[in-house]
Write a protein that holds these residues in place. Structure first.
Motif, PDB file in Angstrom:
ATOM      1  N   PRO A   1      41.002  46.252  52.915  1.00  0.00           N
ATOM      2  CA  PRO A   1      41.989  45.281  53.561  1.00  0.00           C
ATOM      3  C   PRO A   1      41.196  44.046  54.096  1.00  0.00           C
ATOM      4  O   PRO A   1      41.938  42.954  54.062  1.00  0.00           O
ATOM      5  N   ALA A   2      40.138  44.189  54.721  1.00  0.00           N
ATOM      6  CA  ALA A   2      39.434  43.056  55.325  1.00  0.00           C
ATOM      7  C   ALA A   2      39.039  41.792  54.192  1.00  0.00           C
ATOM      8  O   ALA A   2      39.235  40.645  54.570  1.00  0.00           O
ATOM      9  N   GLU A   3      38.695  42.501  53.181  1.00  0.00           N
ATOM     10  CA  GLU A   3      38.336  41.222  52.109  1.00  0.00           C
ATOM     11  C   GLU A   3      39.456  41.113  50.979  1.00  0.00           C
ATOM     12  O   GLU A   3      39.545  40.207  50.082  1.00  0.00           O
ATOM     13  N   ASP A   4      40.435  41.842  51.218  1.00  0.00           N
ATOM     14  CA  ASP A   4      41.725  41.940  50.247  1.00  0.00           C
ATOM     15  C   ASP A   4      41.344  42.035  48.552  1.00  0.00           C
ATOM     16  O   ASP A   4      41.423  41.024  47.843  1.00  0.00           O
ATOM     17  N   VAL A   5      40.154  42.976  48.470  1.00  0.00           N
ATOM     18  CA  VAL A   5      39.948  42.987  47.014  1.00  0.00           C
ATOM     19  C   VAL A   5      39.806  44.435  46.714  1.00  0.00           C
ATOM     20  O   VAL A   5      39.894  45.420  47.573  1.00  0.00           O
ATOM     21  N   LEU A   6      39.994  44.801  45.448  1.00  0.00           N
ATOM     22  CA  LEU A   6      39.584  46.326  45.040  1.00  0.00           C
ATOM     23  C   LEU A   6      38.538  46.816  44.897  1.00  0.00           C
ATOM     24  O   LEU A   6      37.443  45.847  44.662  1.00  0.00           O
ATOM     25  N   VAL A   7      38.135  47.885  45.399  1.00  0.00           N
ATOM     26  CA  VAL A   7      36.747  48.476  45.370  1.00  0.00           C
ATOM     27  C   VAL A   7      36.763  49.858  44.656  1.00  0.00           C
ATOM     28  O   VAL A   7      37.610  50.724  44.745  1.00  0.00           O
ATOM     29  N   ASP A   8      35.798  50.139  43.759  1.00  0.00           N
ATOM     30  CA  ASP A   8      35.400  51.389  43.499  1.00  0.00           C
ATOM     31  C   ASP A   8      34.646  52.142  44.475  1.00  0.00           C
ATOM     32  O   ASP A   8      33.547  51.771  44.695  1.00  0.00           O
ATOM     33  N   VAL A   9      35.519  52.830  45.177  1.00  0.00           N
ATOM     34  CA  VAL A   9      34.787  53.515  46.430  1.00  0.00           C
ATOM     35  C   VAL A   9      33.444  54.427  46.075  1.00  0.00           C
ATOM     36  O   VAL A   9      32.777  54.417  47.246  1.00  0.00           O
ATOM     37  N   ILE A  10      33.532  55.089  45.061  1.00  0.00           N
ATOM     38  CA  ILE A  10      32.209  55.880  44.885  1.00  0.00           C
ATOM     39  C   ILE A  10      31.170  55.045  44.558  1.00  0.00           C
ATOM     40  O   ILE A  10      30.061  55.451  45.199  1.00  0.00           O
ATOM     41  N   THR A  11      30.954  54.086  43.833  1.00  0.00           N
ATOM     42  CA  THR A  11      30.045  53.136  43.712  1.00  0.00           C
ATOM     43  C   THR A  11      29.745  52.225  44.733  1.00  0.00           C
ATOM     44  O   THR A  11      28.625  51.742  44.944  1.00  0.00           O
ATOM     45  N   GLY A  12      31.053  52.013  45.463  1.00  0.00           N
ATOM     46  CA  GLY A  12      30.523  50.927  46.577  1.00  0.00           C
ATOM     47  C   GLY A  12      30.897  49.496  46.054  1.00  0.00           C
ATOM     48  O   GLY A  12      30.704  48.485  46.810  1.00  0.00           O
ATOM     49  N   ASP A  13      31.152  49.319  44.804  1.00  0.00           N
ATOM     50  CA  ASP A  13      31.312  47.939  44.229  1.00  0.00           C
ATOM     51  C   ASP A  13      32.496  47.623  44.030  1.00  0.00           C
ATOM     52  O   ASP A  13      33.395  48.151  43.756  1.00  0.00           O
ATOM     53  N   PRO A  14      32.774  46.249  44.529  1.00  0.00           N
ATOM     54  CA  PRO A  14      34.044  45.412  44.649  1.00  0.00           C
ATOM     55  C   PRO A  14      34.342  45.255  43.110  1.00  0.00           C
ATOM     56  O   PRO A  14      33.504  44.792  42.338  1.00  0.00           O
ATOM     57  N   LEU A  15      35.560  45.035  42.815  1.00  0.00           N
ATOM     58  CA  LEU A  15      35.961  44.530  41.400  1.00  0.00           C
ATOM     59  C   LEU A  15      36.242  43.018  41.475  1.00  0.00           C
ATOM     60  O   LEU A  15      36.869  42.450  40.343  1.00  0.00           O
ATOM     61  N   ALA A  16      35.716  42.503  42.490  1.00  0.00           N
ATOM     62  CA  ALA A  16      35.705  40.944  42.466  1.00  0.00           C
ATOM     63  C   ALA A  16      34.716  40.533  43.553  1.00  0.00           C
ATOM     64  O   ALA A  16      33.988  41.349  44.315  1.00  0.00           O
ATOM     65  N   ALA A  17      34.361  39.244  43.563  1.00  0.00           N
ATOM     66  CA  ALA A  17      33.383  38.921  44.418  1.00  0.00           C
ATOM     67  C   ALA A  17      33.748  39.143  45.856  1.00  0.00           C
ATOM     68  O   ALA A  17      35.001  38.714  45.972  1.00  0.00           O
TER      69      ALA A  17
END
Length: 352
Positions: free
Chosen positions: A78-94
């Motif tokens: 929510p703070a960044e308003d991006v989707l995240v793959d929570v297991i890898t920790g990688d956002p799906l956008a910058a």
């Protein structure tokens, strides 16, 4: 699933030398009953969604989803308003880091540390970085990172996987000094094979091999537990349904791409078009999904909604009701995430 930490700690209190926990990814209660014939087994209920990211976090903390906030595998930070793959920790956008994905809570490993040496053989988990795995294994001693190529080969061959787990546990037990009890938790990635082949002969034979290992450790004075995160059900790819989903999951209608976990997915509709998105997705999926507004989840007994959960979860949720449900990763022969018995009924087994 929330009872797992208490069961581990209670067993540790009664154990002689210590406790080995086999954390078997993807194992249904039905498959465990068929293969673990020497164990005393109870059936637990997985989380909703019935997915690894959510269920393992509940299993080590005892917290419900609204406590740890891991609402699925891919969801909004929510703070960044991006989707995240929570297991890898990688956002799906910058996006900047750290991301606001979860709430780190006390784990069973921290609770056990006052009475035992606590060691995690994370195997694939030890190749991960990021907030999820850090929160999951908090309080445990962790070894060196394993060889990813060896892990891939073992995960693709259940017999090799069972043998490798036996070796890893054997080495850890041999290295332990009996000056205090040991809690050894080892991750067993049967899930990769199950996604491709289901509970075939190779998977069931590997489970029987794990039980033989467990009985050998019991003979040497250890107590062995095993539990899972979710089961699997058969899937059938339907490209027409995938295309129907894609026609609703558009930037025009949705503020973010869809999130979710396998056979549970959600849209992030623009607020003024939320009802429209729900109606269009319901029409698109027909009898293959239960499509509801997220606000209906508590009345269905699926998830408690708090402000922090609402910030992460999409506003329109689709739960699979057929094998043809369109998956976020097309092509798996078996999947999970939904609420059928074979996805949600998981074993907690004890030997010794």
């Amino acid at each position: 699933m929330r009872a797992v930490p208490g069961h581990i700690l209670g067993t540790l209190e009664r154990a002689g030398r210590g406790v080995v926990v086999l954390a078997v990814d993807g194992l249904s209660a039905r498959a465990a009953a068929e293969t673990w014939t020497a164990a005393e087994t109870v059936v637990l209920t997985s989380t909703f969604p019935s997915t690894s990211a959510t269920a393992w976090m509940t299993a080590v903390t005892g917290a419900a989803v609204h406590g740890h906030l891991v609402v699925g595998a891919v969801y909004r930070s929510p703070a960044e308003d991006v989707l995240v793959d929570v297991i890898t920790g990688d956002p799906l956008a910058a996006a900047p880091r750290p991301l606001d994905t979860l709430r780190a809570l006390p784990t069973v490993f921290e609770a056990a540390a006052s009475r035992a040496r606590v060691v995690v053989a994370g195997r694939e988990l030890d190749t991960l970085t990021g907030p999820w795995v850090t929160a999951l294994l908090r309080g445990a001693e962790r070894g060196p990172k394993p060889d990813p190529q060896a892990l891939d080969a073992e995960a693709g061959d259940p017999a090799s996987l069972a043998a490798a787990v036996g070796r890893d546990v054997g080495r850890a037990l041999a290295a332990h000094r009996d000056d205090r009890p040991l809690l050894l938790w080892i991750y067993v990635n049967l899930d990769l094979h199950l996604h491709r082949h289901g509970y075939d002969t190779r998977a069931l034979d590997a489970l029987r091999a794990l039980e033989r290992h467990a009985l050998g450790w019991v003979e040497r004075g250890w107590t062995v537990l095993a539990h899972s995160d979710h089961g699997h059900v058969r899937c059938v790819r339907d490209t027409a349904l995938e295309e129907a989903w894609a026609r609703v999951d558009t930037p025009e209608l949705c503020a973010l791409p869809a999130g979710g976990a396998g056979r549970v997915r959600w849209l992030y509709p623009r607020e003024e078009r939320r009802a429209e998105a729900a109606d269009r997705l319901r029409d698109a999926l027909g009898d293959h999904a239960l499509v509801v507004d997220a606000e209906e989840l508590p009345s269905l007994g699926l998830m408690d909604l708090t402000p922090a959960v609402r910030e992460r979860l999409g506003g329109v949720v689709a739960v699979a009701t057929s094998p043809r449900f369109p998956l976020p990763v097309p092509g798996f022969a078996y999947e999970h995430g939904g609420r059928t018995e074979d996805e949600t009924a998981v074993p907690l087994a004890t030997w010794g």
